[in-house]
Design an enzyme around this catalytic site. Structure first.
Site, PDB file in Angstrom:
ATOM      1  N   ASP A  84       0.911  -1.279  -0.115  1.00  0.00           N
ATOM      2  CA  ASP A  84       0.137  -0.091   0.051  1.00  0.00           C
ATOM      3  C   ASP A  84       0.939   0.995  -0.163  1.00  0.00           C
ATOM      4  OD1 ASP A  84      -1.792   2.006   0.418  1.00  0.00           O
ATOM      5  OD2 ASP A  84      -2.527   0.939   2.412  1.00  0.00           O
ATOM      6  N   ALA A 106      -0.318   4.648  -9.003  1.00  0.00           N
ATOM      7  CA  ALA A 106      -1.314   4.102  -8.072  1.00  0.00           C
ATOM      8  C   ALA A 106      -2.066   4.891  -7.506  1.00  0.00           C
ATOM      9  CB  ALA A 106      -0.460   3.449  -6.875  1.00  0.00           C
ATOM     10  N   THR A 149      -3.696  13.912 -14.185  1.00  0.00           N
ATOM     11  CA  THR A 149      -4.536  14.118 -15.076  1.00  0.00           C
ATOM     12  C   THR A 149      -5.070  15.295 -15.524  1.00  0.00           C
ATOM     13  OG1 THR A 149      -7.019  13.667 -15.384  1.00  0.00           O
ATOM     14  CG2 THR A 149      -6.233  14.035 -13.074  1.00  0.00           C
ATOM     15  N   ASP A 150      -5.762  15.423 -16.717  1.00  0.00           N
ATOM     16  CA  ASP A 150      -6.102  16.953 -17.359  1.00  0.00           C
ATOM     17  C   ASP A 150      -7.336  17.303 -16.137  1.00  0.00           C
ATOM     18  OD1 ASP A 150      -8.202  15.128 -18.112  1.00  0.00           O
ATOM     19  OD2 ASP A 150      -7.954  15.899 -20.082  1.00  0.00           O
ATOM     20  N   TYR A 174     -12.333  12.968  -6.736  1.00  0.00           N
ATOM     21  CA  TYR A 174     -11.230  12.386  -7.739  1.00  0.00           C
ATOM     22  C   TYR A 174     -10.353  13.429  -7.983  1.00  0.00           C
ATOM     23  CZ  TYR A 174      -8.475  10.758 -11.735  1.00  0.00           C
ATOM     24  OH  TYR A 174      -7.352  10.422 -12.392  1.00  0.00           O
ATOM     25  N   SER A 175     -10.890  14.494  -8.822  1.00  0.00           N
ATOM     26  CA  SER A 175      -9.894  15.499  -9.500  1.00  0.00           C
ATOM     27  C   SER A 175      -9.113  16.236  -8.331  1.00  0.00           C
ATOM     28  CB  SER A 175     -10.568  16.166 -10.556  1.00  0.00           C
ATOM     29  OG  SER A 175     -11.510  16.919 -10.289  1.00  0.00           O
ATOM     30  N   SER A 177      -8.264  15.312  -5.313  1.00  0.00           N
ATOM     31  CA  SER A 177      -7.526  14.542  -4.840  1.00  0.00           C
ATOM     32  C   SER A 177      -6.175  14.615  -5.504  1.00  0.00           C
ATOM     33  CB  SER A 177      -7.910  13.042  -4.420  1.00  0.00           C
ATOM     34  OG  SER A 177      -8.060  12.365  -5.593  1.00  0.00           O
ATOM     35  N   LYS A 178      -6.522  14.344  -7.125  1.00  0.00           N
ATOM     36  CA  LYS A 178      -5.204  14.364  -7.968  1.00  0.00           C
ATOM     37  C   LYS A 178      -4.372  15.768  -7.904  1.00  0.00           C
ATOM     38  CE  LYS A 178      -4.005  11.488 -10.330  1.00  0.00           C
ATOM     39  NZ  LYS A 178      -2.874  10.278  -9.987  1.00  0.00           N
ATOM     40  N   TYR A 231     -24.655   9.597 -19.832  1.00  0.00           N
ATOM     41  CA  TYR A 231     -25.107  10.416 -18.861  1.00  0.00           C
ATOM     42  C   TYR A 231     -25.808  11.804 -19.404  1.00  0.00           C
ATOM     43  CZ  TYR A 231     -22.181   7.641 -15.317  1.00  0.00           C
ATOM     44  OH  TYR A 231     -21.687   6.776 -14.710  1.00  0.00           O
TER      45      TYR A 231
HETATM   46  P1  NAD Z   1      -6.641   1.883 -12.549  1.00  0.00           P
HETATM   47  O1  NAD Z   1      -7.798   2.030 -11.583  1.00  0.00           O
HETATM   48  O2  NAD Z   1      -6.915   0.996 -13.807  1.00  0.00           O
HETATM   49  O3  NAD Z   1      -5.359   1.271 -11.906  1.00  0.00           O
HETATM   50  C1  NAD Z   1      -5.193   1.948 -10.480  1.00  0.00           C
HETATM   51  C2  NAD Z   1      -4.107   0.851 -10.003  1.00  0.00           C
HETATM   52  O4  NAD Z   1      -3.468   1.511  -8.648  1.00  0.00           O
HETATM   53  C3  NAD Z   1      -4.532  -0.647  -9.491  1.00  0.00           C
HETATM   54  O5  NAD Z   1      -3.836  -1.556  -9.864  1.00  0.00           O
HETATM   55  C4  NAD Z   1      -4.677  -0.452  -7.936  1.00  0.00           C
HETATM   56  O6  NAD Z   1      -4.634  -1.809  -7.236  1.00  0.00           O
HETATM   57  C5  NAD Z   1      -3.443   0.249  -7.653  1.00  0.00           C
HETATM   58  N1  NAD Z   1      -3.627   0.991  -6.267  1.00  0.00           N
HETATM   59  C6  NAD Z   1      -4.647   1.816  -5.759  1.00  0.00           C
HETATM   60  N2  NAD Z   1      -4.557   2.121  -4.674  1.00  0.00           N
HETATM   61  C7  NAD Z   1      -3.320   1.920  -4.192  1.00  0.00           C
HETATM   62  C8  NAD Z   1      -2.497   1.883  -2.869  1.00  0.00           C
HETATM   63  N3  NAD Z   1      -3.037   2.438  -1.948  1.00  0.00           N
HETATM   64  N4  NAD Z   1      -1.244   1.436  -3.198  1.00  0.00           N
HETATM   65  C9  NAD Z   1      -0.898   0.629  -4.093  1.00  0.00           C
HETATM   66  N5  NAD Z   1      -1.726   0.383  -5.198  1.00  0.00           N
HETATM   67  C10 NAD Z   1      -2.765   1.120  -5.329  1.00  0.00           C
HETATM   68  O7  NAD Z   1      -6.051   3.228 -12.969  1.00  0.00           O
HETATM   69  P2  NAD Z   1      -5.625   3.672 -14.356  1.00  0.00           P
HETATM   70  O8  NAD Z   1      -6.551   4.205 -15.363  1.00  0.00           O
HETATM   71  O9  NAD Z   1      -4.722   2.770 -15.011  1.00  0.00           O
HETATM   72  O10 NAD Z   1      -4.776   4.905 -13.850  1.00  0.00           O
HETATM   73  C11 NAD Z   1      -3.484   4.944 -13.433  1.00  0.00           C
HETATM   74  C12 NAD Z   1      -3.066   6.366 -12.990  1.00  0.00           C
HETATM   75  O11 NAD Z   1      -3.070   7.248 -14.125  1.00  0.00           O
HETATM   76  C13 NAD Z   1      -3.936   7.121 -12.101  1.00  0.00           C
HETATM   77  O12 NAD Z   1      -3.010   8.014 -11.109  1.00  0.00           O
HETATM   78  C14 NAD Z   1      -4.911   8.232 -12.639  1.00  0.00           C
HETATM   79  O13 NAD Z   1      -5.236   9.346 -12.040  1.00  0.00           O
HETATM   80  C15 NAD Z   1      -3.825   8.517 -13.884  1.00  0.00           C
HETATM   81  N6  NAD Z   1      -4.707   8.819 -15.138  1.00  0.00           N
HETATM   82  C16 NAD Z   1      -5.402   8.103 -15.717  1.00  0.00           C
HETATM   83  C17 NAD Z   1      -6.152   8.294 -16.785  1.00  0.00           C
HETATM   84  C18 NAD Z   1      -7.378   7.676 -17.492  1.00  0.00           C
HETATM   85  O14 NAD Z   1      -7.908   7.959 -18.398  1.00  0.00           O
HETATM   86  N7  NAD Z   1      -7.504   6.439 -17.020  1.00  0.00           N
HETATM   87  C19 NAD Z   1      -5.919   9.610 -17.491  1.00  0.00           C
HETATM   88  C20 NAD Z   1      -5.050  10.426 -16.872  1.00  0.00           C
HETATM   89  C21 NAD Z   1      -4.357  10.145 -15.797  1.00  0.00           C
HETATM   90  O1  DAU Z   2      -9.506  13.097 -18.267  1.00  0.00           O
HETATM   91  C1  DAU Z   2      -8.609  11.971 -17.542  1.00  0.00           C
HETATM   92  C2  DAU Z   2      -9.400  11.177 -16.684  1.00  0.00           C
HETATM   93  O2  DAU Z   2     -10.253  10.186 -17.720  1.00  0.00           O
HETATM   94  C3  DAU Z   2      -8.919  10.357 -15.890  1.00  0.00           C
HETATM   95  O3  DAU Z   2      -8.203  11.218 -14.781  1.00  0.00           O
HETATM   96  C4  DAU Z   2      -9.678   9.290 -15.048  1.00  0.00           C
HETATM   97  O4  DAU Z   2      -9.001   8.383 -14.090  1.00  0.00           O
HETATM   98  C5  DAU Z   2     -10.632   8.707 -16.059  1.00  0.00           C
HETATM   99  O5  DAU Z   2     -11.549   7.747 -15.255  1.00  0.00           O
HETATM  100  C6  DAU Z   2     -11.153   9.421 -17.048  1.00  0.00           C
HETATM  101  O6  DAU Z   2     -12.229  10.259 -16.283  1.00  0.00           O
HETATM  102  P1  DAU Z   2     -13.804  10.451 -16.996  1.00  0.00           P
HETATM  103  O7  DAU Z   2     -14.628  10.726 -15.843  1.00  0.00           O
HETATM  104  O8  DAU Z   2     -13.525  11.468 -18.094  1.00  0.00           O
HETATM  105  O9  DAU Z   2     -14.035   9.004 -17.637  1.00  0.00           O
HETATM  106  P2  DAU Z   2     -15.392   8.149 -17.604  1.00  0.00           P
HETATM  107  O10 DAU Z   2     -14.891   6.908 -18.605  1.00  0.00           O
HETATM  108  O11 DAU Z   2     -15.669   7.716 -16.555  1.00  0.00           O
HETATM  109  O12 DAU Z   2     -16.288   9.000 -18.483  1.00  0.00           O
HETATM  110  C7  DAU Z   2     -15.934   9.496 -19.814  1.00  0.00           C
HETATM  111  C8  DAU Z   2     -17.415  10.327 -20.285  1.00  0.00           C
HETATM  112  O13 DAU Z   2     -18.177   9.460 -20.300  1.00  0.00           O
HETATM  113  C9  DAU Z   2     -17.806  11.313 -18.951  1.00  0.00           C
HETATM  114  O14 DAU Z   2     -18.114  12.545 -19.741  1.00  0.00           O
HETATM  115  C10 DAU Z   2     -18.827  10.562 -18.444  1.00  0.00           C
HETATM  116  C11 DAU Z   2     -19.337   9.938 -19.308  1.00  0.00           C
HETATM  117  N1  DAU Z   2     -20.116   8.456 -19.156  1.00  0.00           N
HETATM  118  C12 DAU Z   2     -19.142   7.592 -18.336  1.00  0.00           C
HETATM  119  C13 DAU Z   2     -19.671   6.603 -17.864  1.00  0.00           C
HETATM  120  C14 DAU Z   2     -19.115   5.589 -16.688  1.00  0.00           C
HETATM  121  C15 DAU Z   2     -21.318   8.158 -19.309  1.00  0.00           C
HETATM  122  O15 DAU Z   2     -22.037   8.874 -20.181  1.00  0.00           O
HETATM  123  N2  DAU Z   2     -21.734   6.911 -19.054  1.00  0.00           N
HETATM  124  C16 DAU Z   2     -21.264   6.189 -18.295  1.00  0.00           C
HETATM  125  O16 DAU Z   2     -21.719   5.141 -17.752  1.00  0.00           O
END
Ligand code: NAD
Ligand code: DAU
Length: 360
Positions: A84, A106, A149-150, A174-175, A177-178, A231
């Site tokens: 962790d 993570a 993240t953006d 979420y955002s 916290s980031k 949504y």
């Molecule tokens: P994800 O949710 O798929 O994976 C997160 C991973 O972190 C998991 O394997 C989980 O087990 C691990 N984790 C969570 N809490 C933990 C802890 N306390 N200690 C150790 N491990 C822990 O996330 P993702 O989509 O791969 O995103 C990864 C990173 O990129 C995140 O920091 C996210 O904010 C950032 N990010 C994601 C996106 C996106 O579109 N998914 C875009 C921009 C930035």
């Molecule tokens: O922009 C980067 C971010 O993109 C990352 O930091 C996040 O970790 C990642 O989850 C993602 O965030 P979003 O909230 O943009 O992604 P999500 O896939 O949840 O949603 C994308 C868009 O689709 C958003 O406008 C919400 C909408 N949506 C999402 C879900 C899950 C729907 O309309 N229906 C849904 O069921």
């Protein structure tokens, strides 16, 4: 699943890497390597850089899945440590042994879950980053990439782009916290001269994404001929980037980024959620009547769009995957990996789905 390269959670077992075939090996810790982007990043760096050895440090939360790295389970250059990031003992145990760099993925990553319960987001994303940074400082880590993240910039109107100078204005737990973790990283650079860089990327898509996010959720519903929950009016805009382009951007920042700098990464592929949904329906040859408009996400950001010219100019990086091609390959990947998705769509996932969508 048994993962042969698992390091037992004993603080006395050293993580031994070192010289391999006459080459000095660099030890890199990847946090969150069992998640979507982290697992793709590990695959990429092991393939591109033969002198890197990776310790994957992951808590295996609901989003962490060892199966995401199944193809690498016998790779001698990959070790797994279950721990962790918010637990100092766990983090010290991994960073103490000649680690030179960290790529920090993570986090709790899903906006909707942060609306249901922000607690895990504050703990992992904020406290976890602080604990990791303190340990990284104490262990003299040379390069630290903080993956952000953006969404920390908030929401745009119909025009304009986020640059690295756009003020932070996060709108979801979420955002927020980031953004908090970004500011803690910034403060460690400024106060202690800590060698960190931060990336801020737009919405990723590709293989191994947990099916709570729009693209894999919609694909897996459509495979079952189930409705897809859009949504609000579906006119929110996201800038989509293939996960490989994000990972190559992070690698460029790790190798060439300037300490203390923030780098935006984006895919130059803005789409409304409805445009994307229609593209998925067409790819899967499903009727558009499967769209179900549901109650909007509270505080739903309207539009994200990234100006990534700084990374392009300074690092020579640019996104290369054409969105329509990337999306087609992504759909094909999920269709070919139904076992992977079926193993996730069970107990906890179904409870979450009911809680999130049952009442809409
Ligand atoms: P994800 O949710 O798929 O994976 C997160 C991973 O972190 C998991 O394997 C989980 O087990 C691990 N984790 C969570 N809490 C933990 C802890 N306390 N200690 C150790 N491990 C822990 O996330 P993702 O989509 O791969 O995103 C990864 C990173 O990129 C995140 O920091 C996210 O904010 C950032 N990010 C994601 C996106 C996106 O579109 N998914 C875009 C921009 C930035
Ligand atoms: O922009 C980067 C971010 O993109 C990352 O930091 C996040 O970790 C990642 O989850 C993602 O965030 P979003 O909230 O943009 O992604 P999500 O896939 O949840 O949603 C994308 C868009 O689709 C958003 O406008 C919400 C909408 N949506 C999402 C879900 C899950 C729907 O309309 N229906 C849904 O069921």
């Amino acid at each position: 699943m048994i993962f042969p390269n698992t390091i037992e959670k004993s603080y006395f077992i050293p993580i031994t890497f070192g010289i391999h075939k006459g080459l000095f090996m660099e030890k890199l810790v990847v946090t969150g390597g069992c998640g979507f982007i982290g697992s793709n990043f590990i695959r990429m760096i092991l393939e591109k850089e033969p002198t890197v050895e990776v310790i994957n440090f992951d808590l295996l939360t609901y989003a962490g899945n060892l199966a995401n790295l199944k193809d690498l389970e016998k790779n001698p250059r990959l070790k797994f440590f279950k721990g962790d990031i918010a637990n100092k003992q766990d983090v010290d145990a991994v960073l103490k042994d000649g680690v030179s760099s960290v790529v920090h993925f993570a986090a709790e990553s899903h906006v909707d879950r942060s609306i249901l319960d922000s607690g895990p987001f504050i703990r992992s994303n904020i406290v976890g980053t602080q604990v990791l940074l303190d340990s990284a400082r104490a262990h003299n880590i040379k390069r630290f990439v903080h993956v952000s993240t953006d969404e920390v910039y908030g929401s745009l109107g119909d025009t304009g782009f986020f640059t690295e100078d756009t003020p932070l204005a996060p709108n979801s737990p979420y955002s927020a916290s980031k953004a908090s973790s970004d500011l803690i990283v910034r403060s460690y650079v400024h106060t202690f001269g800590f060698p960190a860089m931060t990336t801020r990327c737009s919405n990723n898509y590709g293989p191994y994404q947990f099916p709570e996010k729009l693209i894999p959720l919609f694909i897996s519903n459509l495979q079952r001929n189930e409705q897809v929950p859009v949504y609000g009016d579906g006119l929110n805009v996201r800038d989509w980037i293939h996960v490989n382009d994000h990972c190559s951007g992070i690698l460029a920042v790790l190798r060439k980024g300037r300490v203390g700098e923030v780098y935006n990464l984006g895919g130059k592929s803005e789409r409304t959620n409805l445009e994307l949904t229609h593209a998925l329906l067409n790819n899967l040859q499903k009727p558009h009547s499967l769209i179900r408009y549901v109650k909007d996400r509270p505080g739903h950001d309207k539009r994200y769009a990234i100006d990534c010219s700084k990374a392009e100019k300074e690092l020579g990086w640019t996104p290369t995957v054409i969105f329509e091609e990337g999306l087609k390959h992504t759909v094909e990947w999920y269709l070919a990996n139904t076992d992977w998705i079926n193993s996730i769509r069970t107990g906890d996932y179904l409870s979450y789905y009911q809680k999130q969508y049952g009442h809409r």
